[in-house]
Write a protein that holds these residues in place. Structure first.
Motif, PDB file in Angstrom:
ATOM      1  N   PHE A  36       0.778  -1.160  -0.014  1.00  0.00           N
ATOM      2  CA  PHE A  36      -0.069   0.160   0.188  1.00  0.00           C
ATOM      3  C   PHE A  36       0.915   1.394  -0.117  1.00  0.00           C
ATOM      4  CE2 PHE A  36      -2.328  -3.307   1.815  1.00  0.00           C
ATOM      5  CZ  PHE A  36      -3.789  -3.607   1.129  1.00  0.00           C
ATOM      6  N   VAL A  39      -0.318   3.881  -2.517  1.00  0.00           N
ATOM      7  CA  VAL A  39      -1.669   3.770  -2.771  1.00  0.00           C
ATOM      8  C   VAL A  39      -2.464   5.031  -2.120  1.00  0.00           C
ATOM      9  CG1 VAL A  39      -3.755   2.461  -2.112  1.00  0.00           C
ATOM     10  CG2 VAL A  39      -1.737   1.404  -2.809  1.00  0.00           C
ATOM     11  N   GLN A  44      -8.629   4.018  -1.123  1.00  0.00           N
ATOM     12  CA  GLN A  44      -8.684   2.489  -0.796  1.00  0.00           C
ATOM     13  C   GLN A  44      -9.644   2.035   0.306  1.00  0.00           C
ATOM     14  OE1 GLN A  44      -6.949   0.185  -2.338  1.00  0.00           O
ATOM     15  NE2 GLN A  44      -7.519  -1.433  -1.072  1.00  0.00           N
TER      16      GLN A  44
END
Length: 121
Positions: A36, A39, A44
């Protein structure tokens, strides 16, 4: 009329709170946090809330990408999938979700394992 698992979990807001706790746990775990790094975690969290809401029978449409294409090339192994599932189980437990409902959520998530896990352990 029987409540859906989505209803039993408390709906989208309650699922969103679980997702926040879930990602706090994931991001603190060196084994899986690296997935992640680049991200947008706000986005998310929204997608994960939609996804869990959708797979638990909620009136929420998942607008994220196709599981296989989103996870393609990430090299997620079964150990990583299991670690992330454990964090979800722990987050659900933190919100006092009973064992049967936690098991049902994890089974719904696990039904997507083959689309997410692309690397052999």
């Amino acid at each position: 009329m029987t409540d859906t698992l989505y209803d039993q979990l408390g709906g989208e807001d309650a699922i969103g709170a679980v997702v926040d706790e879930f990602y706090n746990r994931v991001m603190a775990d060196e084994q899986v946090a690296h997935y992640f790094e680049d991200v947008d975690m706000q986005k998310q969290r929204v997608h994960q809330t939609q996804f869990i809401s959708s797979v638990t029978g909620g009136p929420v449409e998942y607008t994220g990408g196709e599981m296989e294409s989103v996870h393609d090339g990430m090299g997620i192994g079964h150990d990583d999938f299991d670690a992330i599932a454990t964090h979800l189980d722990d987050a659900l437990a933190e919100f006092n979700v009973d064992d049967d409902d936690r098991k049902a959520v994890l089974e719904a998530i696990d039904s997507h394992r083959d689309a997410i896990v692309v690397a052999a352990d």
